[in-house]
Design an enzyme around this catalytic site. Structure first.
Site, short mmCIF file in Angstrom:
data_model
loop_
_atom_site.label_atom_id
_atom_site.label_comp_id
_atom_site.label_asym_id
_atom_site.label_seq_id
_atom_site.Cartn_x
_atom_site.Cartn_y
_atom_site.Cartn_z
N CYS A 1 107.66 -7.81 -2.71
CA CYS A 1 108.18 -8.19 -4.03
C CYS A 1 107.06 -8.38 -5.04
CB CYS A 1 108.98 -9.49 -3.86
SG CYS A 1 109.41 -10.33 -5.38
N CYS B 1 107.17 -11.65 -7.06
CA CYS B 1 106.78 -12.81 -6.23
C CYS B 1 105.28 -13.06 -6.35
CB CYS B 1 107.13 -12.59 -4.77
SG CYS B 1 108.91 -12.48 -4.46
#
Length: 109
Positions: A32, A35
């Protein structure tokens, strides 16, 4: 100085529900991109609010039970628990100022 504690499905309830402090759960994934942008703010929150807040992170792919229990639909995701209840949640990237506002409005000194 407090740091972010990595947790799993196995110790989710112990780490989150038995904590005397409010707990911020950060759901993330290695693949991700957003993230990676949010992680420094999560570390900042752990250090800044260490007297009132416990910060834990949970990788979503190997931990489907906690993901389902917290109704996480995308990452990054945040769930703020106070006395076993979710009092605030956020999905998607969040900036430091928005994170600070979320925490300030839910933490008592």
């Amino acid at each position: 100085m407090s740091s972010v504690v990595a947790i799993t499905d196995e110790n989710f309830e112990t780490e989150v529900f038995t904590s005397p402090k409010t707990v911020l759960v950060y759901f993330w994934a290695s693949w991700c991109g957003p993230c990676k942008l949010v992680s420094p703010s999560i570390d900042w929150a752990a250090q800044t609010y260490s007297d009132r807040l416990k910060v834990v992170k949970l990788e979503v792919d190997p931990n489907p039970d906690a993901v389902a229990k917290c109704k996480v639909e995308g990452v990054p995701a945040l769930r703020l628990f106070k006395e076993k209840e979710i009092v605030a949640s956020h999905e998607g990237a969040i900036g430091k100022q928005a994170l600070q506002a979320m925490l300030e409005s839910n933490l008592t000194s």
